[in-house]
Design an enzyme around this catalytic site. Structure first.
Site: not given
Ligand code: UD1
Ligand code: CA
Length: 476
Positions: A169, A435, A37, A101, A389, A392, A41, A184
């Protein structure tokens, strides 16, 4: 990126590692860890999942917890920026494979990237989020069990009830308690947002059904992403079942920003302190002691208030760490006494019963059994022999602006206060340094070396000086 990391050895039976994970192995399991992801934030140049908790990247926590289930495969879905970061994940102690990815098109898309590795896998696929690092192995195992025990369930989802459901979600259950669908936050109306049961983000899916279900997920939603969370509604539409099981909120909190990172750190620290105390250590004021995931603490260790322990620290039985000390990369052997206000830096080894006292800094230093460095010293790139020893204010001058050099102090040597040892230099066993000396040449065993301006005293000179000068007028 494709990476295998060999399990770390836990060779030292005398000391316990702080982290506890005792889940029973689950058979026919593949864990998929989503870590691709954007993490916007966090507002950070460092990928979110590499931000540390107790000195270990949050991604390594998830890998280690997954590893506790002894799964057949662990697959990391990584962002391109994570390439090369895998070395830092070694201390998770888990062998894993990776896929990249290229674009973060959503959690369903991320899982689909594992197709080349997992298509045809017939066991359970457990999807974990790398930004949810506090989940215990037991909880993961319980989720997989929930799917297996709910007759014919295609998937199982982990729910929780956070104090503030924020942007999680929401889980919408049917009358029989199984999951109808996940909505969501971005898609939810007012009434749905009132639902308190939230999605923790973990899902166990029957491996035979995973990829056909993912293929059916679209991206026609507020964020234009492929949501993994659409999977239960698809299962329901096909007449199938998704099971739900709940977990405590502090175990499944997601980390999306720095405030959540700090809350997670506190939870990890509480676990580590608890493990240290259970293992036989006294923490006078636990809330002010900061530990690392790899901290090893023996029995009858006392750690005073306001002590920070960074990575790579082993503390053997009977050691006392007094308040306000800072340790990293050091082994402290039996019954040694550290601090208060000591700083032990990497590459150091403090011998049995040795003392490193207040305002003393040691770095890449071996302090042998029973040696004492009690006050106001810097000892770097040095060996201090048994029973020596160090007075200091002694300083090893280990750096000339270009290179670091070593200082060797022999067994039983005595270094007088305020000595500067200009490295490379050695002081032999049993030698004494006066010393205030600046020692630039090696001192032989059992010699006395004094290297400072000679003291001269002129008899009666002070009195003669007073007689020459008129007394100053008294202040009024
Ligand atoms: C997600 C869930 C939400 C849940 C919350 C819990 C989805 C759509 N939503 O929301 O229901 O309540 O987590 O914490 O799954 N990631 C990828 N590739 C992507 C997008 C995300 O690898 O394309 C990974 C991120 O690095 C992260 C995880 O997936 O570790 C969750 O992604 P994030 O964007 O944080 O989802 P939330 O909005 O928190
Ligand atoms: Ca998250």
């Amino acid at each position: 990126m494709s990476q295998r990391v060999s399990p770390s050895t836990r060779a030292d039976p005398a000391c316990k590692e702080g982290a506890a994970s005792g889940a029973a192995p689950v058979r026919a399991l593949a864990c998929v860890v989503l870590a691709a992801g954007k993490g916007t934030r966090m507002r950070s140049a460092l990928p979110k999942v590499l931000h540390p908790l107790a000195g270990r990247p949050m991604l390594a926590h998830v890998l280690a917890n997954a590893g506790a289930l002894a799964p057949e495969r662990v697959v990391l879905v990584a962002a391109p920026e994570l390439e090369g970061a895998a070395e830092g994940l070694e201390d998770a102690g888990v062998a894993f494979e990776s896929v990249v990815q290229a674009k973060p098109l959503g959690t369903a898309h991320a899982v689909a990237e594992t197709r080349p590795l997992l298509e045809g896998f017939e066991g359970d696929v457990l999807v974990l989020y790398a930004d949810t690092p506090l989940v215990r192995g037991e909880t993961m195992a319980r989720l997989v069990q929930a799917r297996r025990e709910t007759g014919g369930a295609a998937a199982a989802v982990l729910g929780f009830r956070p104090e503030d459901p924020a942007a999680y979600g929401r889980l919408l259950l049917g009358p029989d308690g199984t999951l109808e669908r996940i909505v969501e936050h971005a898609e939810a109306d007012e009434a749905t947002r009132k639902v308190t049961l939230c999605n923790a983000g973990m899902m166990a899916v029957d491996g035979r059904r995973l990829f056909p279900l993912l293929d059916a997920i679209g991206n026609d939603n507020a964020k234009g992403e492929y949501y993994l969370t659409d999977l239960p509604a698809l299962v329901a539409a096909q007449g199938g079942v998704t099971a739900v099981t709940e977990a405590p909120a502090d175990e499944v909190m997601g980390i999306n920003d720095r405030a959540e990172l700090a809350r997670a750190e506190r939870i990890v620290q509480e676990r580590l302190r608890h493990a240290a105390m259970t293992g036989g250590a006294t923490l006078t004021d636990p809330a002010t002691v900061w530990l690392s995931m790899d901290t090893r603490i023996g029995r009858d260790v006392t750690i005073g208030p306001n002590v920070a322990i960074g990575p790579g620290v082993t503390i053997e039985d009977g050691v006392e760490i007094r308040p306000f000390s800072h340790l990293e990369g050091v082994r402290v052997r039996k019954r040694a006494v550290i601090g208060p206000h000591a700083r032990l830096r990497p590459g150091s080894d403090v011998g049995e019963g040795a003392r490193v006292g207040n305002f003393v800094e040691i770095k890449s230093a071996t302090v042998e059994r029973g040696a004492k460095i009690n006050h106001l010293s810097y000892v770097g790139d040095a060996g201090v022999g048994a029973g020596a020893n160090i007075g200091a204010g002694t300083i090893t001058c280990n750096y000339d602006g270009y290179a670091k050099s070593r200082t060797e102090i022999g067994e039983g040597a005595f270094i007088g206060s305020n000595t500067a040892l200009v490295a490379p230099v050695s002081v032999g066993p049993g030698a004494v340094v006066g010393a205030g000396s600046v020692i630039t040449e090696d001192v032989e065993a059992d010699a006395i070396a004094v290297a400072r301006g000679e003291q001269r005293a002129r008899k009666g000179a002070a009195a003669r000086r007073r007689a020459r000068r008129k007394p100053a007028p008294a202040d009024d």
